[in-house]
Write an enzyme that holds these catalytic residues in place. Structure first.
Site, mmCIF file in Angstrom:
data_model
loop_
_atom_site.group_PDB
_atom_site.id
_atom_site.type_symbol
_atom_site.label_atom_id
_atom_site.label_comp_id
_atom_site.label_asym_id
_atom_site.label_seq_id
_atom_site.Cartn_x
_atom_site.Cartn_y
_atom_site.Cartn_z
ATOM 1 C CB SER A 187 -6.760 6.578 5.516
ATOM 2 O OG SER A 187 -7.013 7.920 5.768
ATOM 3 C CG HIS A 330 -3.855 9.497 9.027
ATOM 4 N ND1 HIS A 330 -5.127 9.200 9.436
ATOM 5 C CD2 HIS A 330 -3.820 9.279 7.687
ATOM 6 C CE1 HIS A 330 -5.839 8.835 8.382
ATOM 7 N NE2 HIS A 330 -5.060 8.873 7.315
#
Ligand code: GCU
Length: 349
Positions: A187, A330
């Site tokens: 990320s 995610h």
């Protein structure tokens, strides 16, 4: 599609290794100037201190050491960063510098035992031990450098500087295979890993998971998070002024494929998650496709993908840009680590 800036124009010069290195430096410089800012100077010296050893870690297969890296900066001040190393016994151990969301080893994103059992070492550091992840520059490395704000660089560049120090320390460990070093992150730290790879050619493998906006994802036409969103909420990750491109992506003299290409001709790995619409997997794959130009010029393959649309569950490991997209949200999981290690093992043999 999208009017993407080209990486190499044949009209100017023929492509060769020297010319590419020059172009690569221009690209890194452009990214610094426009987006992330310039890295602080290298330290004048670095000393390491092992403060704790757990010989029993992973059933004794891979001792864990907690280390302090004391960096003397060019202004004479000392910055100390903690780092944790887990290295399985053996010689020529390939390894990751992992930029972590947590000081814990292992943690939900870092399955230490599985990585060690696969024959890889990990040197990890907690990103907020370097500088806080907010608009405050009056702490950590930023404070010691005397940076008051993001006019020289944003926080991502400060985390990159720390990844380079972890790599400096790795050079002192005889059991590591320095020719097979990776930098990895998830990320915002996947964005960081890409920039670390761009700067530091000692990283042969540059791995970014779910890095999305201002990471591997092409900004032009991107869905989910856009430059406007990211610079509204996280302006301090970037150099001051990057928000001039909010809603003006097409006026940028670059796009994120430049960031991926800056690690050519080494290896880059990008991984996406199917339900990570904020990061936009299609835009991440587009980053890989457009960056491939930097490899194909030297007769290497970048992203090898014959599918028009990337297929969930499939990995694309044939070229120098590896890619996979997993089911789910995610996250950086065991599945991803296994893909990374498989890719590295294939390329190193
Ligand atoms: C936010 C941000 C992303 C970033 C992510 C993360 O969602 O908008 O750009 O990648 O945080 O780091 O977890």
């Amino acid at each position: 599609m999208r009017d993407i800036p080209i990486i190499w124009s044949d009209e100017k010069e023929t492509f060769n290794d020297d010319n590419w290195q020059k172009r690569r430096e221009q690209i890194v410089n452009l990214l610094c100037k426009e987006e992330y800012g310039f890295l602080p100077p290298e330290p004048v010296s670095l000393a390491s201190e092992i403060i704790q050893t757990d010989e029993e870690f992973c059933a004794g297969k891979a001792p864990l050491k907690k280390v302090l890296l004391h960096c003397t900066l060019t202004n004479g001040r000392l910055f100390t960063m903690p780092l944790t190393e887990v290295i399985p016994s053996g010689e020529n151990v390939p390894f990751f510098v992992y930029i972590s969301f947590s000081p814990n080893v292992p943690d939900k994103f870092l399955p230490s035992e599985e990585i060690a059992d696969s024959g890889f070492g990990v040197l990890s550091f907690y990103y907020e031990d370097i500088v806080s992840d907010n608009s405050d520059f009056n702490n950590g490395l930023a404070e010691i450098l005397g940076y008051k704000d993001n006019s020289a660089c944003g926080k991502i560049a400060l985390w990159v500087w720390a990844a380079k120090r972890a790599m400096d320390y790795a050079q002192t460990l005889p059991q590591l295979d320095k020719k097979h070093a990776a930098v990895a992150g998830h990320s915002r730290l996947g964005k960081t890993a890409l920039l670390a790879g761009a700067f530091d050619t000692r990283f042969k493998y540059v791995i970014s998971n779910n890095s999305g906006c201002c990471g591997a994802a092409i900004s032009r036409g991107k869905k989910g998070e856009r430059i406007k969103n990211i610079t509204d909420v996280f302006p301090y990750w970037f150099k001051a002024g990057f928000d001039r491109y909010a809603d003006k992506e097409t006026s940028m003299p670059f796009d994120q494929h430049f960031l991926i290409a800056a690690s050519a001709p080494r290896f880059v790995y990008v991984s996406s998650s199917e339900d990570d619409s904020w990061a936009d997997p299609q835009a991440e794959a587009a980053g890989c496709r457009f960056a491939s130009e930097a490899w194909s010029k030297s007769s290497l393959k970048g992203f090898v993908c014959d599918d028009e649309k990337i297929e969930t569950g499939k990995s694309y490991h044939d070229g120098n840009i590896g890619y996979h997209i997993k089911r789910g949200k995610h996250f950086l999981g065991r599945e991803d680590w296994h893909h990374f290690m498989k890719f590295i093992n294939t390329k190193k043999n």
